[in-house]
Design a protein around this motif. Structure first.
Motif, PDB file in Angstrom:
ATOM      1  N   LEU A  14       0.833  -1.204   0.000  1.00  0.00           N
ATOM      2  CA  LEU A  14       0.000   0.000   0.000  1.00  0.00           C
ATOM      3  C   LEU A  14       0.872   1.261   0.000  1.00  0.00           C
ATOM      4  N   LEU A  15       1.914   1.279   0.843  1.00  0.00           N
ATOM      5  CA  LEU A  15       2.814   2.433   0.871  1.00  0.00           C
ATOM      6  C   LEU A  15       3.517   2.624  -0.472  1.00  0.00           C
ATOM      7  N   LEU A  16       3.944   1.524  -1.097  1.00  0.00           N
ATOM      8  CA  LEU A  16       4.576   1.619  -2.414  1.00  0.00           C
ATOM      9  C   LEU A  16       3.611   2.211  -3.448  1.00  0.00           C
ATOM     10  N   GLN A  17       2.361   1.761  -3.412  1.00  0.00           N
ATOM     11  CA  GLN A  17       1.342   2.276  -4.339  1.00  0.00           C
ATOM     12  C   GLN A  17       1.091   3.760  -4.086  1.00  0.00           C
ATOM     13  N   MET A  18       0.989   4.139  -2.825  1.00  0.00           N
ATOM     14  CA  MET A  18       0.755   5.547  -2.480  1.00  0.00           C
ATOM     15  C   MET A  18       1.942   6.410  -2.929  1.00  0.00           C
TER      16      MET A  18
ATOM     17  N   PHE B  82       9.671   4.919   4.954  1.00  0.00           N
ATOM     18  CA  PHE B  82       9.466   3.522   5.366  1.00  0.00           C
ATOM     19  C   PHE B  82      10.516   2.624   4.733  1.00  0.00           C
ATOM     20  N   THR B  83      10.737   1.493   5.365  1.00  0.00           N
ATOM     21  CA  THR B  83      11.664   0.479   4.869  1.00  0.00           C
ATOM     22  C   THR B  83      11.105  -0.891   5.210  1.00  0.00           C
TER      23      THR B  83
ATOM     24  N   HIS C  45      16.543   5.676   9.861  1.00  0.00           N
ATOM     25  CA  HIS C  45      15.367   6.542  10.046  1.00  0.00           C
ATOM     26  C   HIS C  45      15.566   7.530  11.192  1.00  0.00           C
ATOM     27  N   GLY C  46      16.778   7.509  11.815  1.00  0.00           N
ATOM     28  CA  GLY C  46      17.077   8.517  12.821  1.00  0.00           C
ATOM     29  C   GLY C  46      16.973   8.092  14.263  1.00  0.00           C
ATOM     30  N   TYR C  47      16.682   6.819  14.508  1.00  0.00           N
ATOM     31  CA  TYR C  47      16.600   6.329  15.886  1.00  0.00           C
ATOM     32  C   TYR C  47      18.003   6.292  16.481  1.00  0.00           C
ATOM     33  N   PRO C  48      18.221   6.677  17.706  1.00  0.00           N
ATOM     34  CA  PRO C  48      17.262   6.951  18.771  1.00  0.00           C
ATOM     35  C   PRO C  48      16.859   8.431  18.908  1.00  0.00           C
ATOM     36  N   GLN C  49      17.420   9.313  18.062  1.00  0.00           N
ATOM     37  CA  GLN C  49      17.061  10.727  18.167  1.00  0.00           C
ATOM     38  C   GLN C  49      15.606  10.971  17.724  1.00  0.00           C
TER      39      GLN C  49
ATOM     40  N   PRO D 136       4.331  -4.873  11.229  1.00  0.00           N
ATOM     41  CA  PRO D 136       4.418  -5.913  10.187  1.00  0.00           C
ATOM     42  C   PRO D 136       3.616  -5.500   8.957  1.00  0.00           C
ATOM     43  N   ALA D 137       4.124  -5.885   7.789  1.00  0.00           N
ATOM     44  CA  ALA D 137       3.441  -5.518   6.543  1.00  0.00           C
ATOM     45  C   ALA D 137       2.069  -6.179   6.490  1.00  0.00           C
TER      46      ALA D 137
END
Length: 156
Positions: free
Chosen positions: A114-118, A128-129, A144-148, A155-156
């Motif tokens: 769904l994210l890929l389609q969007m 997202f990854t 993605h910047g964790y822990p900052q 789950p997909a």
């Protein structure tokens, strides 16, 4: 008033949905459990087999035919792909099932697809990854910047 059928009459929120629909429709309820919480709120209640049972669709079609049901509102997630695969059978008896066609349902039930389609459509989405292993997960949250930054793992 038209007859409608709500499956999963004992589902969370089922009683509230049935009460709301009772204002404008003759609500029939269905559930595996004959003592489902929504059962007493329905004009008629029908005990049905599990969605995984080979007689599930036949049982629902019979109820719809016998009681002139015009709309089926499924409340059980596991029932959705089964109903989606049999939309034409319900349409053939003049009944609409409130569920997306299989290809739309499959897309919506897979968060990654769904994210890929969007993204392909140019819609604003969060970064997202998709990962398959724990080391990939560690790399992804770091990227993605964790822990900052706060990250969300689903789950997909």
């Amino acid at each position: 008033m038209e007859n409608i059928l709500v499956t999963g009459a004992g589902a969370p929120g089922g009683a509230g949905i049935i009460l709301a629909l009772n204002q404008n429709y003759n609500v029939h309820g269905a559930d595996l459990d004959p003592k489902a919480t929504g059962a007493p709120l329905c004009k008629l209640f029908h005990a049905i087999p599990a969605a995984t049972d080979s007689t599930f669709i036949e049982a629902l079609l019979n109820i719809c035919n016998t009681h002139n049901i015009k709309v089926v509102v499924p409340l059980v997630t596991k029932e959705l792909p089964i109903f989606a695969a049999h939309l034409q059978q319900f349409a053939a008896i003049g009944c609409t099932v409130v569920v997306n066609p299989p290809q739309v349902l499959n897309l919506c039930n897979d968060k990654h697809k769904l994210l890929l389609q969007m993204k392909e459509m140019g819609l604003a989405i969060p970064k997202f990854t998709a990962v398959n292993t724990f080391p990939q997960l560690l790399d992804a949250v770091t990227n993605h910047g964790y822990p900052q930054k706060v990250v969300c793992i689903k789950p997909a």
